[in-house]
Design an enzyme around this catalytic site. Structure first.
Site, mmCIF file in Angstrom:
data_model
loop_
_atom_site.group_PDB
_atom_site.id
_atom_site.type_symbol
_atom_site.label_atom_id
_atom_site.label_comp_id
_atom_site.label_asym_id
_atom_site.label_seq_id
_atom_site.Cartn_x
_atom_site.Cartn_y
_atom_site.Cartn_z
ATOM 1 N N ASP A 135 0.771 -1.109 0.245
ATOM 2 C CA ASP A 135 -0.093 0.083 0.520
ATOM 3 C C ASP A 135 0.737 1.279 -0.180
ATOM 4 O OD1 ASP A 135 -2.494 1.357 0.148
ATOM 5 O OD2 ASP A 135 -2.459 1.856 1.828
ATOM 6 N N HIS A 142 -4.066 13.862 0.222
ATOM 7 C CA HIS A 142 -4.543 12.997 1.929
ATOM 8 C C HIS A 142 -3.301 12.531 3.190
ATOM 9 C CE1 HIS A 142 -5.424 9.191 3.741
ATOM 10 N NE2 HIS A 142 -4.594 8.815 3.836
ATOM 11 N N GLU A 207 -11.122 3.369 2.224
ATOM 12 C CA GLU A 207 -10.733 4.454 1.681
ATOM 13 C C GLU A 207 -9.769 4.072 0.867
ATOM 14 O OE1 GLU A 207 -6.684 3.557 3.578
ATOM 15 O OE2 GLU A 207 -6.668 4.894 5.120
ATOM 16 N N THR A 356 -5.001 6.004 0.189
ATOM 17 C CA THR A 356 -6.129 7.252 -0.357
ATOM 18 C C THR A 356 -5.887 7.936 -0.805
ATOM 19 O OG1 THR A 356 -6.661 6.478 2.255
ATOM 20 C CG2 THR A 356 -8.471 8.137 0.861
#
Lengths: 421, 421
Positions: A135, A142, A207, A356
């Site tokens: 991720d 963000h 998200e 996100t």
């Protein structure tokens, strides 16, 4: 050469005007029906094309790639393992077969019945089986929002943020597909009085992220160059990085998020190829902090894809955020080059989520945490109720689509309902 | 019932006195030879037992578990998937067959030749293929050392540390076996003058950890109770969490270590079962901060296993640290219960590493970072040279063994050499 992205192409399969799946899209996914085992398919209009049936009837004999045993599978991995060019070849062949000027399949009503399955008869399944999921944290807004809320609004970005695409590893076991309910997790959190509580998370969140999927295995020790990175990328999915903010806040120091994330992530059913997104390639933001050489790139690798999040509560739906995939600082080629610059190898089916995606405007923020500013500004829904975080029964629906000249390259929907038991 | 751990058991296979692999151990691994494809084996003394050959000759017919197609595999996963009790059954059967009082195999010289392969003829391979790898941070001394060096010696432990077993997710693609060279990674780091540099890591390090391996698939949403956790654990391996401290220091905030770790991790070849370690079960440290209910446990689940790290430079070997697996605050049952309390599911072959194991004494620290106190106190080797971090050509050798009543339950060796190209 025929261009499968040509906006003038028309199919003999009727495609409704607002469909995510015109002949110019042709993404890959896995579906099943009451009668058929999980297998690979391609949606077009309101139908799903059964690739295995086409294979059985010799429609892929002209391909250079041997696609035998890649479609009759519960995941796309065997197909992805054939590589980027093979995926293009299959997509181009399907484009040809569906073309209104092509009669090979069009003139076989006996076969069409077997090959084209109504979308109402199928169940969309999780399309890939991944061994690795990373991720990223590549949306500047963000990172600024989170930094402002939890650290210091005046120094919201950490010093490394513009020097490298910050990322961490997530868990693959708990990645699910669309329509799978998300169970609210239990865990430890720090109460306002400083004591340590335990129970169901009170800050369940989504998200909105996009994720790219790799289609090759590289050798350990072999970095990938930014300018060759797209050769390893099959396409994109929508990704919901479900989060429990109270659990995350207490656990995450010093090694990052863990139980606040790994209770579930969800991915959308249709892998939209980079090929199909080619017309939507655009420049990303100027990177004023000059990137190190290994992060420099030639071709822009941002994509203009609109994002929507709908919260469904009872029978009422509210569009709670509208964003765009282009709202990222780092592009996918920089992300993959950074990930491998230390020699880390990649594998077929790996998921690389963007982090996100939040735009500059508050109505484009990609999580409840940001939309409600950690609970300070409740989001008002169309039925009059308010949300800071998600309640049991709330369904989160992600949509994504690129659109121009009346052609909509869509990602379908990713829907998951929050439940407590 | 016959007890496979009985220290009085003797085998008809000659076992040298200092062997890691007496009849009381019987760990599982994967090996190959010039003639044989990768397959499951069990070391005893200086031999490896070929389980597939025993299967072919009907020696497992009496088992309740169907072990067909679990041994002729490149990884132990299919065998692990049969579950904890199946592993016990296979180990007990092998113990029986190797017993000096049993003639079934002992009296078959024709077969023995095929079944017992000299360790000099085999190559030890990576025993498991994992989809998930979690790294805990469960040694109090290690967390204190790191906290002292990088944050504040007076508040070395973060507030959450005694409330939950801190952990993060690692990457599985770059996990390798013994004897695989470790390529020094390149990456970004912050120079002393504050500028951002790029190049080969100058702070390559090892971390001595032990890892438990799971042998079941659980449902998403179903936590595991501490008191049932061991039912899901097959056994233990040694784990080297290779680290590049300069890369790690610059990248790790706010989401944890990433490229400073994922260039390589290595695991030892022989999975020592929890069954074999049963005689070495001991109480862990008193947890004065009362754990929440879900972290309470009945049976002690620490194990008295001695750990050694040898640095080999040229032909000179230096024992640079001596530790013990018992030097952890959180035990494996607490780790697994915590990991799943939010509903996170586990899978067969998952790796759960302990985090660097450091004892109270400076000569028991489990990394160069701690042994050299981030470079301030060089470690002097037997050949007179000094090390702060690892140099190219240095080989790191891990050993681990539990010992009592003259019986040594050993883990073999995990060896990897640092190279630059």
């Amino acid at each position: 050469m025929r261009n499968a992205n040509d906006p003038l192409l028309k199919s003999w399969v009727k495609v409704p005007e607002d469909s995510d799946f015109p002949i110019q899209n042709l993404p890959f996914g896995i579906f099943k029906t009451n009668e058929l085992n999980p297998r690979a398919g391609i949606p077009v209009g309101d139908y799903i094309l059964d690739l295995e049936v086409l294979l059985e009837h010799s429609f892929f004999n002209s391909l250079k790639t041997d696609v035998k045993n890649t479609f009759n599978q519960p995941f796309l991995n065997p197909l992805l393992a054939k590589g980027r060019l093979a995926l293009s070849e299959v997509r181009n062949r399907i484009s040809e077969l569906l073309d209104i000027n092509n009669s090979e399949l069009q003139n076989r009503p006996d076969l069409i019945e077997k090959v084209l399955i109504s979308k109402n008869r199928i169940q969309e399944l999780k399309p890939i089986d991944s061994k690795n999921y990373t991720d990223f944290y590549s949306s500047e807004q963000h990172a600024r929002n989170v930094g402002s809320m939890f650290r210091d609004p005046d120094n919201a970005l950490l010093p490394n943020w513009k020097s490298l695409p910050v990322a961490y590893h997530g868990r693959t076991s708990s990645i699910v597909g669309t329509n799978v309910p998300i169970k609210r997790p239990k865990g430890q959190f720090k109460s306002k009085d400083g004591s340590i509580g335990f129970g169901l998370s009170q800050k369940l969140d989504f998200e909105f992220e996009m994720a790219f999927i790799t289609c090759s295995n590289t050798e350990l020790g072999e970095p990938i160059d930014t300018n060759l990175a797209e050769n390893h990328i099959a396409g994109l999915l929508m990704f919901n990085d479900w989060s429990a903010r109270d659990i995350q806040a207490w656990e995450y120091q010093p090694l990052g998020p863990f139980l606040g994330k790994n209770f579930a992530s969800s991915i959308s059913p249709w892998l939209v190829t980079l090929d199909a997104l080619e017309p939507f390639r655009i420049e990303g933001p100027k990177q004023k902090t000059e990137p190190l050489d290994y992060l420099k790139f030639q071709k822009p690798s941002h994509f203009d894809v609109q994002l929507e999040v709908i919260l469904r509560s009872g029978s009422s739906e509210t569009l709670i955020t509208k964003g765009n995939y282009k709202n990222l600082y780092w592009n996918i080629c920089q992300q993959l080059a950074h990930h491998t610059v230390n020699g880390c190898n990649i594998q077929v089916g790996d998921i690389y989520a963007s982090g996100t995606i939040s735009g500059k405007e508050p109505d484009s923020y990609g999580s409840m945490l940001e939309l409600s500013w950690n609970g300070e500004k409740p989001v008002v829904l169309n039925d009059g109720s308010e949300r800071t975080f998600l309640e049991d029964g709330d369904e989160i629906i992600f949509k994504a689509y690129a659109e121009q000249e009346g052609i909509r390259i869509g990602f379908g929907e990713l829907r998951n309902r929050a439940i407590s038991n």
